[in-house]
Motif scaffolding. Structure first.
Motif, short mmCIF file in Angstrom:
data_model
loop_
_atom_site.label_atom_id
_atom_site.label_comp_id
_atom_site.label_asym_id
_atom_site.label_seq_id
_atom_site.Cartn_x
_atom_site.Cartn_y
_atom_site.Cartn_z
N UNK A 63 0.82 -1.22 0.00
CA UNK A 63 0.00 0.00 0.00
C UNK A 63 0.85 1.27 0.00
N UNK A 64 2.09 1.20 0.53
CA UNK A 64 2.90 2.41 0.69
C UNK A 64 4.21 2.42 -0.08
N UNK A 65 4.69 1.25 -0.54
CA UNK A 65 6.02 1.22 -1.15
C UNK A 65 6.19 0.02 -2.07
N UNK A 66 7.17 0.15 -2.96
CA UNK A 66 7.64 -0.98 -3.76
C UNK A 66 8.77 -1.62 -2.96
N UNK A 73 14.53 -12.12 1.38
CA UNK A 73 14.92 -11.10 2.36
C UNK A 73 14.72 -9.71 1.77
N UNK A 74 14.04 -8.83 2.51
CA UNK A 74 13.82 -7.46 2.07
C UNK A 74 15.16 -6.73 1.99
N UNK A 75 15.49 -6.20 0.80
CA UNK A 75 16.76 -5.48 0.65
C UNK A 75 16.58 -3.99 0.41
N UNK A 76 15.36 -3.58 -0.04
CA UNK A 76 15.17 -2.16 -0.32
C UNK A 76 13.69 -1.83 -0.41
N UNK A 77 13.33 -0.64 0.03
CA UNK A 77 11.96 -0.14 -0.10
C UNK A 77 12.00 1.19 -0.84
N UNK A 78 11.04 1.38 -1.73
CA UNK A 78 10.91 2.62 -2.48
C UNK A 78 9.52 3.19 -2.20
#
Length: 128
Positions: A63-66, A73-78
């Motif tokens: 809902x808020x980010x790519x 494993x989460x490596x980055x949020x945009x």
């Protein structure tokens, strides 16, 4: 994919992998290897690199980010609030995804479902 928290329900969409670009590059490299081994080798290595990335990398629209995941494993949020523009190049044969944030630009090969990518971009990051 839907994630459930004790306080609320959040929805996220994970893009399915698409192996077309890596397979085309590796396929094109085979005849080129016979004519120009160095150039064919470069095409082949790049295709194999993209194949590995297709297996390992996942994009997930929340809902808020790519969110970008590598091997789960989460490596980055945009965050969408930082996006200024996006584009999918060559819409008939999509090969490159571009998006610009306030402080940086990003180019990604289309190694995931291009139709779902466009649908998610239009839903979460309208061009206005």
């Amino acid at each position: 994919m839907t994630s459930v928290n004790s306080s609320s329900v959040t929805t996220s969409v994970e893009l399915a992998p698409n192996y077309k670009i890596p397979l085309v590059l590796v396929g094109l490299s085979l005849p080129i290897l016979l004519i120009q081994p160095w150039i064919g080798g470069i095409f082949s290595l790049f295709g194999l690199f993209l194949m590995f990335q297709t297996v390992a990398i996942r994009l997930q629209f929340t809902e808020t980010a790519l969110d970008v995941y590598r091997s789960g494993q989460l490596i980055r949020q945009f965050p969408y609030q930082d996006w200024q523009n996006w584009e999918i190049f060559w819409s008939k044969v999509p090969i490159l995804f571009y998006f610009k944030e306030v402080k940086s630009i990003h180019f990604l090969p289309i190694i995931f479902d291009a139709k779902m990518l466009r649908t998610c971009l239009e839903k979460y990051c309208s061009k206005e």
